[in-house]
Write an enzyme that holds these catalytic residues in place. Structure first.
Site, PDB file in Angstrom:
ATOM      1  N   GLN A   1       6.169  -8.982 -11.135  1.00  0.00           N
ATOM      2  CA  GLN A   1       5.402  -7.809 -11.547  1.00  0.00           C
ATOM      3  C   GLN A   1       5.745  -7.474 -12.997  1.00  0.00           C
ATOM      4  OE1 GLN A   1       6.009  -3.515 -10.390  1.00  0.00           O
ATOM      5  NE2 GLN A   1       4.201  -3.919  -9.129  1.00  0.00           N
TER       6      GLN A   1
ATOM      7  N   GLY B   1       7.196  -1.216   1.604  1.00  0.00           N
ATOM      8  CA  GLY B   1       8.249  -0.989   0.636  1.00  0.00           C
ATOM      9  C   GLY B   1       9.538  -0.548   1.299  1.00  0.00           C
TER      10      GLY B   1
ATOM     11  N   TYR C   1       3.250   4.423 -15.986  1.00  0.00           N
ATOM     12  CA  TYR C   1       3.704   3.575 -17.073  1.00  0.00           C
ATOM     13  C   TYR C   1       2.624   3.329 -18.133  1.00  0.00           C
ATOM     14  CZ  TYR C   1       7.281   3.316 -13.551  1.00  0.00           C
ATOM     15  OH  TYR C   1       8.231   3.662 -12.625  1.00  0.00           O
TER      16      TYR C   1
END
Length: 373
Positions: A101, A323, A181
């Site tokens: 990623q 996750g 981000y």
């Protein structure tokens, strides 16, 4: 097990997956702090979870300027590539598949992480978030806007990181284009106040994203490239506004034309009530965007075995990313197959260091039934 949709095989791009259980990217702060090189401990951790149909590795900085979270890995030096090669070799030896990623934190970084330099972003807007620095969590600071020349250099950094990911043995890459981000800072009207071709309309605010996508596609085949993107409602400058959904809709529809490997779509991680995203709560996110993306869709956030099976059965997702369950359950696939209980996460060790709470979670052992003769 055979009647669970999660356990059916799937071809994602040109990768054959033995099941539809994806390990979501999880920041765990176990890379070497001085050079951001992945360690043998990380190789052990990921190899333990190789029974997943696919592992998406933790967010990995594409450059020194993009670095913005203490003790996380990078993909811009030869040493980092060698460190990741140790990880990918371990995963492949255990029969797994893993993709990288690609991450630029932008304004979420902090001068402590950048040798005293000011973080960069689309504009000089403090996002009002928290930076994770070597000396603890601290409020973000006001960033400086990237110049056009720096934007192009950053696009090239994404391409270099994609090339390095290929050299490190990854089975593909995922571009991190959501949450707080840099790419999100361009997409978000509250953090992008530019007056040039990178701001204004959804097309302009998406321009940086698509320059990144096309640069990465110059290094890695489209069938090995995915994007993580979704509308979010976070605090500070990332509260959902009236332009949050339209710009995401535009971006996802255009992404659909690139014949990518996948799109990872996060469900709501915060309360969408009384926001412009209210209709996207719970399964609404996947119902809304499924028709807009004509490729593999990975659903993520608040997933359990039953919900994952249902989303696939209803056609709302092709794969499901887990996750938090993967933190404490390296054998999550086996536990789902056996309908076994899940181990609980030791939250004090999630962002710690060393093996404890990282690679020392045990696999499931069924209770022994004593028989009497």
């Amino acid at each position: 097990m055979s009647n669970q949709p999660l356990f059916t095989q799937y071809r994602m791009g040109n990768l054959d997956l033995p099941n539809r259980i994806v390990m979501a990217p999880l920041t765990r702060m176990r890379a070497q702090s001085h050079d951001h090189v992945p360690t043998a401990l990380q190789a052990e951790y990921y190899a333990q979870r190789a029974s997943a149909g696919l592992i998406i590795a933790e967010a990995t900085a594409i450059s020194p300027e993009g670095f913005g979270w203490a003790d996380t890995p990078g993909l811009w030096t030869e040493e980092q590539v060698r460190g990741w090669r140790r990880v990918t070799d371990a995963v492949h030896a255990a029969g797994g598949r893993i993709i990288a990623q690609l991450w630029h934190t932008g304004a979420i970084s902090h001068p402590e992480l950048l040798g005293g330099a000011q973080p960069v972003s689309a504009s000089n807007v403090d996002p009002g978030q928290i930076s994770v620095t070597p000396t603890g969590r601290k409020p973000t600071v006001t960033p400086r806007p990237l110049t056009k020349q720096e934007i192009q250099a950053t696009v090239a950094d994404f391409a270099r990181a994609a090339r390095n990911a290929r050299e490190a043995g990854f089975d593909g890459v995922q571009i991190l284009a959501n949450y707080l981000y840099l790419i999100s800072q361009f997409l978000n009207a509250a953090t992008n106040l530019r007056k040039d071709e990178y701001s204004g309309s959804p097309e302009n605010r998406s321009r940086f994203l698509f320059e990144v996508v096309e640069s990465v596609l110059g290094e890695v085949d489209a069938q090995r490239v995915g994007v993580k993107i979704s509308p979010m409602h976070e605090g500070g400058a990332f509260q959902a506004n009236n332009e949050t959904l339209p710009v995401t809709e535009y971006a996802i529809q255009k992404l659909s034309s690139y014949n990518l490997s996948h799109l990872l779509l996060m469900g709501n991680s915060t309360d969408f009530t009384n926001t412009p995203l209210e209709k996207l709560a719970d399964d609404g996110m996947f119902r809304h965007f499924r028709p807009l993306f004509k490729g593999t869709l990975i659903a993520n956030v608040k997933m359990g075995r039953d919900r994952g099976n249902r989303l696939i059965a209803e056609g709302l997702a092709d794969l499901v990313a887990f996750g938090r369950p993967y933190i404490a359950n390296p054998d999550l696939v086996h536990r789902f197959a056996e309908n076994a209980p899940l181990a609980e996460v030791d939250w004090e060790t999630v962002y710690a260091s060393g093996r404890h709470g990282y690679s020392d979670y045990p696999t499931y052992q069924a209770p022994e039934h004593n028989s009497r003769s």
